[in-house]
Design an enzyme around this catalytic site. Structure first.
Site: not given
Ligand code: GLC
Length: 464
Positions: A85, A149, A203
């Site tokens: 996004r 993320s 995130d």
């Molecule tokens: C995975 C990623 C992490 C993220 C999570 C939720 O575990 O390694 O960084 O926060 O997914 O999206």
């Protein structure tokens, strides 16, 4: 004859129960999960053990939650789930905390997720270019927050060295590199516009910040979506991997990797092992694979295949579709779990899976499997969260802690029982903590903008 049939039915029933029981966890087991999580978190914070630990406890360079004075226009990018996004976030300070968001969602084809890093970042830049064009904003160099993320090592706010890919991503030549540099290089290749990078954000952190905008007691961020993870405000003097002892910093726990050193082996079933072995990243993200949306449906599918092979389901008749990986999406699990869902509707979901001619008993059993798998996920997540909130309480030497957790993620938001089971478990395992949950609206995007805004406000010294 009647006795033979009755005997066979009783044996089948016992066998189903036995298998389902392997998927349920006792209170003692959950307490043990909490204990081990706490231990791994401590090991992740300690300089000596940080390298070997599964839970990485990554400093995020976010030192405070927003105070409502954040103001301005920001660009935010959000990469980490099934789509990408680009957002324009307009923050207006004042009593109402007005936030205006305009965004466009772009899909990322599987080939791009798993191709070369150059292809992935070129694709991202094309999406940004399209967005700027669409908004008539070409040439405007707004401050930009990048919600990325995945586990990243940060040595300042606007840098993130990718430690490993998780979830469905596997693009080559990215691990060990700074994702801001990778994106900047792709922008240079395109030679159309410039970007003004201010922050790389996980995130969980974006979610905590977004909820912190509404509720200053929000000091934990939780995601239960495609993947799962948490972050929280830790005392600087406990973060041995960082210089400085004053104040607090948000730590990205990266708890999805809990279990990668065998901490969950006692609780794993053959189904978990099979989901892990057939995944993109065998042996990695073991906790995440028992909890999050990318894997729950696949666990259910594995149980159904086993039941069918043993003649305990669908009269032992296997469908080709049921044998294909990924066919049982987690959204079906959430749908089947709805209390008022009629058996007829479960049957139509099964039909979609090529399981025609299923009986009412089959539907009941499928619902039971979904129930057991979803419950275990929510309980495991609650046990992890109990470790996090109790750590905050102990850090502050409090007998009772009152804290808010900001949450986001499709599984959490759409599964009918996940949140209540998770909260029940949390309450039971961390009775000295009073925890309020705040669902975040668009945590990753808005959060990245907020972090960028705070950074701009304090004149970006590399830290918030
Ligand atoms: C995975 C990623 C992490 C993220 C999570 C939720 O575990 O390694 O960084 O926060 O997914 O999206």
């Amino acid at each position: 004859m009647v006795t033979a049939v009755a005997y066979r039915l009783a044996a089948q029933h016992a066998e189903r129960r036995r298998i389902l029981d392997t998927l349920s966890l006792s209170r003692e087991q959950l307490l043990e999960v909490k204990r081990r999580m706490t231990e791994e978190m401590m090991r992740g914070l300690s300089k000596q053990t940080h390298e070997q630990t599964s839970v990485k406890m990554l400093p995020t360079f976010v030192r405070s939650t927003p105070d409502g004075t954040e103001h301005g226009d920001f660009l935010a990018l959000d990469l980490g789930g099934s789509s990408f996004r680009v957002l324009l976030v307009r923050l207006r300070s004042g009593k109402t905390h007005k936030v205006d968001i305009q965004q466009k969602i772009y899909s990322i084809p599987q080939e791009t997720m798993q191709g070369t890093g150059e292809e992935l970042f070129n694709h991202i830049v094309c999406c940004i270019s399209d967005f700027l064009e669409y908004m008539g904003m070409r040439g405007a160099s707004l401050p930009l927050g990048f919600t990325f993320s995945f586990p990243c090592h940060q040595s300042k706010l606007d840098e993130g060295v990718l430690l490993r890919w998780t979830k469905g991503f596997k693009a080559s030549d990215c691990v060990g590199k700074n994702v801001v540099t990778l994106l900047k290089e792709a922008v240079q290749r395109k030679q159309e516009f410039d970007l003004n990078f201010v922050a790389v954000v996980n995130d969980t952190v974006g979610t905590m910040m977004t909820c912190g905008y509404e509720d200053p007691k929000c000091e934990v961020g939780l995601i239960v979506g495609t993947g799962t993870n948490a972050c929280y405000m830790e005392e600087m003097h406990n973060i041995e991997t960082m210089e400085g002892n004053e104040g607090r910093m948000c730590v990205n726990v990266e708890w999805g990797a809990f279990g990668d050193n065998g901490e969950l082996d006692d609780f794993c079933t053959e189904f978990d092992r099979s989901v892990d072995e057939c995944s993109n990243n065998p042996g990695k993200q073991r906790y995440e694979k028992m909890i999050s949306g990318m894997y729950l449906g696949e666990i259910v599918r594995n149980v159904l295949v086993d039941f069918t092979t043993k003649g305990l389901l669908f009269r032992g008749k296997m469908s080709e579709r049921l044998k294909s990986r990924g066919i049982f999406e987690t959204k079906f699990l959430s749908q089947i779990e709805r209390d008022r869902l009629a058996m007829r509707q479960i049957r139509s979901i099964l039909q979609h899976l090529g399981l025609t001619g299923s009986t009412c008993d089959d539907s009941v059993l499928v619902k039971e499997v979904c129930g057991v798998v979803g419950r275990r996920a929510a309980q495991l997540c609650g046990a992890g969260l109990a470790a996090v909130v109790d750590k905050i309480r102990q850090n502050r030497n409090l007998n009772q802690l009152s804290v808010t957790v900001g949450v986001d993620g499709t599984l959490y938001k759409t599964h009918p029982h996940f949140s209540s089971i998770m909260q029940e478990t949390l309450q039971d395992l961390a009775p000295q903590c009073h925890v309020t949950f705040l669902k975040s609206e668009d945590g990753s995007g808005k959060g990245a903008a907020l972090i960028t805004a705070v950074a701009c406000r304090v004149n970006n010294e590399g830290q918030l």
